[in-house]
Structure formats: C-alpha cells, structure tokens
Design a protein around this motif. Sequence first.
Motif, mmCIF file in Angstrom:
data_model
loop_
_atom_site.group_PDB
_atom_site.id
_atom_site.type_symbol
_atom_site.label_atom_id
_atom_site.label_comp_id
_atom_site.label_asym_id
_atom_site.label_seq_id
_atom_site.Cartn_x
_atom_site.Cartn_y
_atom_site.Cartn_z
ATOM 1 N N ALA A 173 155.867 -28.070 -45.365
ATOM 2 C CA ALA A 173 156.885 -27.692 -46.351
ATOM 3 C C ALA A 173 158.212 -28.376 -46.063
ATOM 4 N N LYS A 225 157.028 -22.473 -54.525
ATOM 5 C CA LYS A 225 156.836 -23.133 -53.248
ATOM 6 C C LYS A 225 156.536 -22.167 -52.110
ATOM 7 N N GLU A 255 150.778 -25.452 -54.745
ATOM 8 C CA GLU A 255 151.463 -26.357 -55.673
ATOM 9 C C GLU A 255 151.672 -27.725 -55.032
ATOM 10 N N ARG A 256 151.916 -27.732 -53.718
ATOM 11 C CA ARG A 256 152.063 -29.017 -53.014
ATOM 12 C C ARG A 256 150.724 -29.738 -52.928
ATOM 13 N N ASP A 311 157.977 -32.017 -46.964
ATOM 14 C CA ASP A 311 157.996 -32.194 -48.412
ATOM 15 C C ASP A 311 159.429 -32.144 -48.944
ATOM 16 N N ASP A 312 160.224 -31.247 -48.402
ATOM 17 C CA ASP A 312 161.618 -31.122 -48.839
ATOM 18 C C ASP A 312 162.481 -32.271 -48.326
ATOM 19 N N PRO A 345 151.437 -22.884 -50.627
ATOM 20 C CA PRO A 345 151.283 -24.341 -50.526
ATOM 21 C C PRO A 345 150.414 -24.981 -51.600
#
Length: 445
Positions: free
Chosen positions: A108, A422, A427-428, A111-112, A425
């Motif tokens: 996460a 978010k 959606e990622r 990803d950010d 996980p």
Amino acid sequence: MARQNATRRDAMGFGLAALNRLAGSPLLDRAGLRKPVENLVATATRQGFRAAGAAQRTFKATTRLGKPARLAPATDTGLFDLTPDDEQQMIVETVSEFAAEQLRPAAAEADDALAPPDGLLARAAELGLTVVGIPEELGGVGSERSAVTNVLVAEALAHGDLGLAVAVLAPSAVSNVLVRHGDAHQQATYLPAFTGEDVPAAALALQEQVPLFDVFAPRTTARRTPHGYRLDGVKNLVPRAAQAELFVVSANLEGPKGAGPALFVVESGTKGVGIEAEPAMGLRGAATGKLVLDDVSLPASALVGGGKRDVFTDVVRSSRLAWAALACGTAKAVLDYVIPYVNEREAFGEPVSHRQGVAFQVADIGIELEGMRLVTLRAASRMEQGKPHAREVALARKLATDKGMQIGSAGVQLLGGHGFVKEHPVERWYRDLRAVGVMEGVVSA
C-alpha cells in the motif's frame, strides 16, 4: 563512492524541490514568468533523472570467456508431472514467506509513494533470485534452464504484490537475456555484477506508448554507423527507470533485407539516455518511467544475439510466460482474500457466501485460476526442456489476460462497497491485473 552518490541525489532532490515550490508561486503569473519556469522545472527533472542513472557503476569485463556460457535444457523425464520437486518446493516456500512478510505489508505504501520502500529491494536481492539463473562459470549457481522454477517464484512474489514483484524480478529479466543470448564479451562484462550482493537495477525495455503497439515492430529505430549503432525512440512503463543502471532495449534494426526487431544493451550513463517519470494505473510500486533514447551511440558489441529474429521471439515468449505467472499469483491473492471475507461478512442474518450468486463467483475464480496455472506450468515445462512451446505460451498469455482481469473485477464486486476503497487491497490487485494484457518485456521466465 556510495556516500558521494547519496549526497549528489540529496542535492538534486533539494534543488528540484525548490524549483517545484517556485513553480507553484502565484508571483510567476504576475511577472509573466510562468512558462519559462515550467520549462526549467521540466528540463531539470529530466537532467536530474539522467544524472541519477549515470552516477552508477562502470561495467567492465572481469573475466575472459572463450565462448558464451549457456544453461543446459532440463532433463526430459517423459512424464507430464508438474509437481514441484523438493528443491523447488523449498524455494517456493522461502519466496512465499518473503512475499507475505515483506511485500504484502509494504504494498500500500509503495502504491502511494510510486516506489518500493527503502531497503526492500536489497532484502529481496538476498534471496539470490538472479544467481540461480547464471552459469557457474560466471559466478552463478545455475546448471540448467529452470523456467518452471522461475514461474513458481514469480507466482509466489505476485501473491504478495504484483507491482513490487515486478520491481524485484526486473534485473533477472536482463540477466536471463544475456545468459541465453549474450555473447562471451557481453556475459563477461555484465553478468558478474548480477551475482554479487549489490545487484544492479536493470530493465528489459520492449514496451512503447503507441496505438495498437506490436512488440515485433518497435518504433524505436537502430541505424547502423561505421562504429556500431545509433538508437532513437521512447520506451514506456520501464520498472525503476530512474534507478536503472542497465537496459536491454528493443529497436527496429535496418538491414540489407529490410528492418526487423533486435535487442541492444544500453548503459544508463550513455550520452543521450534520459528518464522521465511515468506513473500508471497499476504497477505503481514498480516505479515505472519512460526511457528516452535521443541519438544514442552504441558500439557494435551492444547488439544481442546477432539481431536474429528467433532470439527476439524467444525473449518475448519468455516475458509473456512470466506475466502469466504473475497473473496467477495475484489471482490467487484475490481468491485467498475473498473466501474469508464472504464467509465472515453477514447480510440479512447470514454470511453472504450462502447466496448462490456469491458462491458461484468464488467458485468461478477458483476454476479459472486452476486452468491458468496448469497451462502456464505446462508452457514453462516445455520451454525449459527445449521443446516447442509457442502454442502453450500463447494460451497462457490469453488466459492470463482475459481471466486475470475477470478475477480482479470479481474480487472488487464480491467486496461490494469495500472493493472500491483502499482499505482493502483488491482494488489495487484489480488495477495491477489490468497490466497483464498490455505489458511486453520487463520480466522473464
């Protein structure tokens, strides 16, 4: 040297930060300086990335080879058995543990931040994923081609996070190309660096941002010169492009019988090599960027595999198989996440898994996943034994593209509103799985 490089990067970062703050000031509009400053920021960013890439090691041949070192094909047992042997099972368990303990918790944040967390890739290098694919003559531990092992490793890493798995596996894609198709000089110059503790960031750059992109007809051009080749073009979605020290790049090479795709080794410090940031919908943890080749002059020794089309085809097939393996790993992550969710989530006084519409969707994920894995492993088995495998790789690619996206979408759907935020996980994973159908290169089986 490391301290000097860090100081250079810190100074570059502070300078770019100051320029960006200046670009955001409203005073520029009043003074009519908005456009000049924006151009300065853009130029500084490109030059800054170029400096960061160039401030790396210098590759030199540390040994002299009489001929290229190759891995032998795996032994043909005559049985169709895809059960991992004891050694493969141990490797998979080790990599799976690393993915669960290191990649999944960091996903996460990566990803950010559009980049892997500090130290993560160094810890990944300790697994020795590149060493097992390099022959003993060059400091590795490999004795035969092991596409099945590579597929199992990619699958295990992607179960932790697909974007970070791509960042981890990118260097081994370059070393695999050089092992299978590099000449003695290329192997002696570059491969020893992939066997040490400080594995260089490297990338197999085939992807281009053009409509209806055909990997066998790259827009990047390679023109012959009296001393070698001159490359022009842009590659996109290159993992860790800003940190990469070495690239294997595809280009359309002119020849007496017409142009055709070929591969070239390009060092990041070569004049004319530039990097631009390119954040994408998925694979954000891989820190993707654009590789800009502007009148890049390369020696004749940079051409890989003599520019033969069958060499290029082998690299493309190996990459597509690796992407299928990554899709299997992420699809398994979706399945493992949604099963406990639908069993624990209640609606109208009972778990939502009691609803046939939910149960059938979960079952479909499991069924499609098993089909993807079977075809992918069969293609890998034939590849490592040196058998024809074009059909099997094409099937694996097609299933991974279609079913991978379906599984990602179903995962979001099964979580309802939670699938869109978010906090979870899925959606990622959905965004990452969309990449499987469009990506070329980057990884290798």
